[in-house]
Design a protein around this motif. Structure first.
Motif, PDB file in Angstrom:
ATOM      1  N   CYS A 112      50.074  46.752  10.730  1.00  9.00           N
ATOM      2  CA  CYS A 112      50.930  47.275   9.669  1.00  9.00           C
ATOM      3  C   CYS A 112      50.193  47.190   8.301  1.00  9.00           C
ATOM      4  O   CYS A 112      50.301  48.261   7.438  1.00  9.00           O
ATOM      5  CB  CYS A 112      52.240  46.796   9.831  1.00  9.00           C
ATOM      6  SG  CYS A 112      53.205  47.135  11.075  1.00  9.00           S
ATOM      7  N   SER A 113      49.643  46.014   8.011  1.00  7.46           N
ATOM      8  CA  SER A 113      48.938  45.852   6.592  1.00  7.46           C
ATOM      9  C   SER A 113      47.920  46.801   6.485  1.00  7.46           C
ATOM     10  O   SER A 113      47.629  47.263   5.344  1.00  7.46           O
ATOM     11  CB  SER A 113      48.553  44.538   6.544  1.00  7.46           C
ATOM     12  OG  SER A 113      49.742  43.628   6.125  1.00  7.46           O
ATOM     13  N   SER A 114      47.153  46.784   7.689  1.00 11.06           N
ATOM     14  CA  SER A 114      45.769  47.609   7.673  1.00 11.06           C
ATOM     15  C   SER A 114      46.180  49.262   7.297  1.00 11.06           C
ATOM     16  O   SER A 114      45.394  50.140   6.949  1.00 11.06           O
ATOM     17  CB  SER A 114      44.918  47.536   8.627  1.00 11.06           C
ATOM     18  OG  SER A 114      45.584  47.991   9.845  1.00 11.06           O
ATOM     19  N   LEU A 115      47.268  49.585   7.789  1.00  5.96           N
ATOM     20  CA  LEU A 115      47.785  51.043   7.815  1.00  5.96           C
ATOM     21  C   LEU A 115      48.476  51.393   6.515  1.00  5.96           C
ATOM     22  O   LEU A 115      48.763  52.762   6.098  1.00  5.96           O
ATOM     23  CB  LEU A 115      48.592  51.522   9.008  1.00  5.96           C
ATOM     24  CG  LEU A 115      47.881  51.503  10.039  1.00  5.96           C
ATOM     25  CD1 LEU A 115      48.803  51.492  11.403  1.00  5.96           C
ATOM     26  CD2 LEU A 115      46.687  52.441  10.317  1.00  5.96           C
ATOM     27  N   GLN A 116      48.897  50.379   5.775  1.00  3.36           N
ATOM     28  CA  GLN A 116      49.424  50.576   4.280  1.00  3.36           C
ATOM     29  C   GLN A 116      48.776  51.502   3.191  1.00  3.36           C
ATOM     30  O   GLN A 116      47.670  51.431   3.442  1.00  3.36           O
ATOM     31  CB  GLN A 116      49.989  49.356   3.623  1.00  3.36           C
ATOM     32  CG  GLN A 116      51.203  48.439   4.241  1.00  3.36           C
ATOM     33  CD  GLN A 116      51.583  47.462   3.632  1.00  3.36           C
ATOM     34  OE1 GLN A 116      50.800  46.993   2.854  1.00  3.36           O
ATOM     35  NE2 GLN A 116      52.718  46.963   3.831  1.00  3.36           N
ATOM     36  N   LYS A 117      49.229  52.175   2.602  1.00  3.54           N
ATOM     37  CA  LYS A 117      48.465  52.981   1.607  1.00  3.54           C
ATOM     38  C   LYS A 117      48.175  51.981   0.382  1.00  3.54           C
ATOM     39  O   LYS A 117      48.920  51.020   0.092  1.00  3.54           O
ATOM     40  CB  LYS A 117      49.494  54.134   0.829  1.00  3.54           C
ATOM     41  CG  LYS A 117      49.724  55.161   1.714  1.00  3.54           C
ATOM     42  CD  LYS A 117      50.534  56.407   1.048  1.00  3.54           C
ATOM     43  CE  LYS A 117      50.871  57.443   2.015  1.00  3.54           C
ATOM     44  NZ  LYS A 117      51.860  58.568   1.573  1.00  3.54           N
ATOM     45  N   LEU A 118      46.861  52.412   0.050  1.00  2.00           N
ATOM     46  CA  LEU A 118      46.350  51.356  -1.312  1.00  2.00           C
ATOM     47  C   LEU A 118      46.929  51.875  -2.563  1.00  2.00           C
ATOM     48  O   LEU A 118      47.105  53.136  -2.646  1.00  2.00           O
ATOM     49  CB  LEU A 118      44.820  51.561  -1.221  1.00  2.00           C
ATOM     50  CG  LEU A 118      44.034  51.073  -0.061  1.00  2.00           C
ATOM     51  CD1 LEU A 118      42.551  51.313  -0.128  1.00  2.00           C
ATOM     52  CD2 LEU A 118      44.376  49.432   0.105  1.00  2.00           C
TER      53      LEU A 118
END
Ligand SMILES: [Zn+2]
Length: 143
Positions: free
Chosen positions: A40-46
């Motif tokens: 989920c963290s890797s798919l969050q928007k920067l």
């Protein structure tokens, strides 16, 4: 349950869990699980960067675009002239940052970097007072 449901959002997890279970601090537990999940963290928007980055296209040929700057190292002033396409750099020690000193250093180093009969060049400088004075009294005798 978070992995089994293919990483749902916090709201979706809450709905799924509430169908079958009741627990105290359910929202905090779901939030902790979702926040610590690597997928989920890797798919969050920067977050948007604070400063906008810009760039210029590289020059068409070598020897027409330069950048000049003054560095201070070990109580010495170093005048630096770098060709932007090849990064070929020449430098010399200078006594101070007055406009005449900078102008003389630029006039001394430029002939090493380009032929005297070559096309006009662009020298990018910082808005330091010495460089600004050079730009204000710039004339064709310099290059
Ligand atoms: Zn996840």
């Amino acid at each position: 349950m978070h992995i089994k449901c293919s990483h749902p959002s916090k709201h979706q997890s809450k709905l799924v869990v509430k169908r079958c279970f009741y627990a105290l601090d359910l929202e905090k537990a779901i939030s902790d699980i979702t926040d610590t999940c690597r997928v989920c963290s890797s798919l969050q928007k920067l977050p948007q960067p604070v400063a906008e980055q810009s760039t210029q296209p590289p020059p068409q040929s070598i020897g027409i675009s330069f950048a000049a700057d003054v560095l201070k190292r070990c109580k010495q002033l170093i005048f630096l002239l770098r060709e932007t396409a090849s990064s070929y750099t020449v430098c010399c020690l200078i006594d101070d940052e007055r406009s005449t000193t900078l102008r003389n250093a630029l006039a001394r180093l430029c002939p090493e970097m380009r032929p005297i009969t070559g096309p006009p060049v662009v020298v990018s400088v910082d808005p330091e007072p010495g460089f600004v004075k050079i730009l204000l009294c710039f004339n064709s005798e310099l290059l």
